[in-house]
Design an enzyme around this catalytic site. Sequence first.
Site, short mmCIF file in Angstrom:
data_model
loop_
_atom_site.label_atom_id
_atom_site.label_comp_id
_atom_site.label_asym_id
_atom_site.label_seq_id
_atom_site.Cartn_x
_atom_site.Cartn_y
_atom_site.Cartn_z
N TYR A 39 6.63 -35.94 -12.71
CA TYR A 39 6.62 -34.47 -12.22
C TYR A 39 5.08 -33.94 -12.55
O TYR A 39 4.68 -32.80 -12.06
CB TYR A 39 7.62 -33.69 -13.10
CG TYR A 39 9.03 -34.01 -12.73
CD1 TYR A 39 9.46 -33.65 -11.61
CD2 TYR A 39 9.69 -35.02 -13.51
CE1 TYR A 39 10.65 -33.99 -11.13
CE2 TYR A 39 10.94 -35.43 -13.18
CZ TYR A 39 11.64 -35.03 -12.06
OH TYR A 39 12.83 -35.45 -11.78
N HIS A 57 15.95 -37.90 -20.04
CA HIS A 57 15.20 -39.27 -20.01
C HIS A 57 14.83 -40.11 -21.21
O HIS A 57 14.51 -39.37 -22.09
CB HIS A 57 13.85 -38.91 -19.12
CG HIS A 57 13.93 -38.33 -17.67
ND1 HIS A 57 12.78 -37.76 -17.16
CD2 HIS A 57 14.68 -38.58 -16.63
CE1 HIS A 57 13.24 -37.63 -15.99
NE2 HIS A 57 14.28 -38.08 -15.69
N HIS A 105 19.62 -33.22 -6.73
CA HIS A 105 18.62 -33.79 -7.45
C HIS A 105 17.38 -32.88 -6.94
O HIS A 105 16.50 -32.90 -7.76
CB HIS A 105 18.22 -35.23 -7.08
CG HIS A 105 18.25 -36.12 -8.28
ND1 HIS A 105 19.45 -36.31 -9.03
CD2 HIS A 105 17.34 -37.03 -8.81
CE1 HIS A 105 19.25 -37.02 -10.03
NE2 HIS A 105 18.08 -37.52 -10.09
#
Length: 320
Positions: free
Chosen positions: A299, A290, A264
Amino acid sequence: MTASDGSGSAALRVPAAAAVRAYLDHLLVERGTAENTLASYRRDLARYLEHLETAGVTDLAAVTERHVGDFLVGLRTGAGGRAPLATASATRAVVAVRGLHRFALAEGMVAVDVAREVHPPAPPRRLPKALDVATVGRLLESRGGEADDLAGVRDRALLELLYSTGARISEAVGLDVDDVDTTERSVRLAGKGGKQRIVPIGRPALAALEAYRVRARPGLAARGRGTPALFLNARGARLSRQSAWASLREAADRAGVDGAISPHTLRHSFATHLLDGGADLRVVQELLGHASVTTTQIYTQVTVDKLREVFATAHPRARM
C-alpha cells in the site's frame, strides 16, 4: 513392504491419497487452517493426486522431484484438458503440495522431501485498486435511503463497516451482534486461521449499524429461526459472501462507480486512505490483520504513485 525413494534408502509404502487425507486433517485439527484455505488445498491436492495417478504413481514414496515439477508445469500450461491456472492459483497449489511432502517427511511416511526444491512461480506485482474518498462517499450513500428498504438499510451498514474497519468480506459476514461494542466503538473480527483482532469503528459506520439493528434487522430476523448473526439475508439467515458481493455491485451501479468493484476494493481504500493521512505502517498492519508487515507495504507503493501523479500535474517544472 517397502519401496525405494530414488535416493538409495527405503520408506514405508503409504498411499498418496491416504497421505493427503492425513495432511488435511492435520491442517484442520492441529493448525486451525481457515475453512476457505482448507477447501482450496483440498481441490489442489485432488488435482495433484490425479496427476500422480496419470503418471502411474499411487505410493507417496514413489514420487520424485520430476513428478512435482511436471505438476507445476501442467498447472501453468493446462495439462489434462484443464485450463491453465493464473500465477496466484498455481502458487497456492504448489504451496499445498510442498506442505504435503514436508508433512509426510515429518511424520515418517517418506525418507526424502522431493518437493523441497520445487518453488512456486513468482507472482506478478500488482498494486491494489483504491477508490478516492469522494467516490467511496458516493458508494456508501447509494444505499439505505428508504426506511422500508430492509436490504438497503442492511447494505448501507455493511458497506460502512467494510470501509470503516478494513474488514475482509468473510470477516464482516461472520460477525455476530455481540461482536460490535458501541460503547468502546470497536468491532471484534475473526481473521485468517481464526485469529481475532479488535478494530475501532467510525461514528458514521456505528450510526449505520444502529439504524440497521433498529429499522431492518428485526424484520429480517422475523423471517428466520433465530441466529446471532449480525447481517441477515431475506430469509433471516446469515448473509453469505456471495450475497454481500452482489450488494456491493448493486451499490456501485447505483452510485455510477465504473470499473471492477469488489469487497476488497473497500479494504484497499481503507488502507490507502489511512496511509495518505499519515498513519503508521505497523498500525495499518494490525488493523488489516496482516501476519507480516511485508504484505502491508504494497500500500505504500500506491501512495508513492499518487504522490508522483500529483507532482507531475501540479509542479511547474515536473515535465520540463
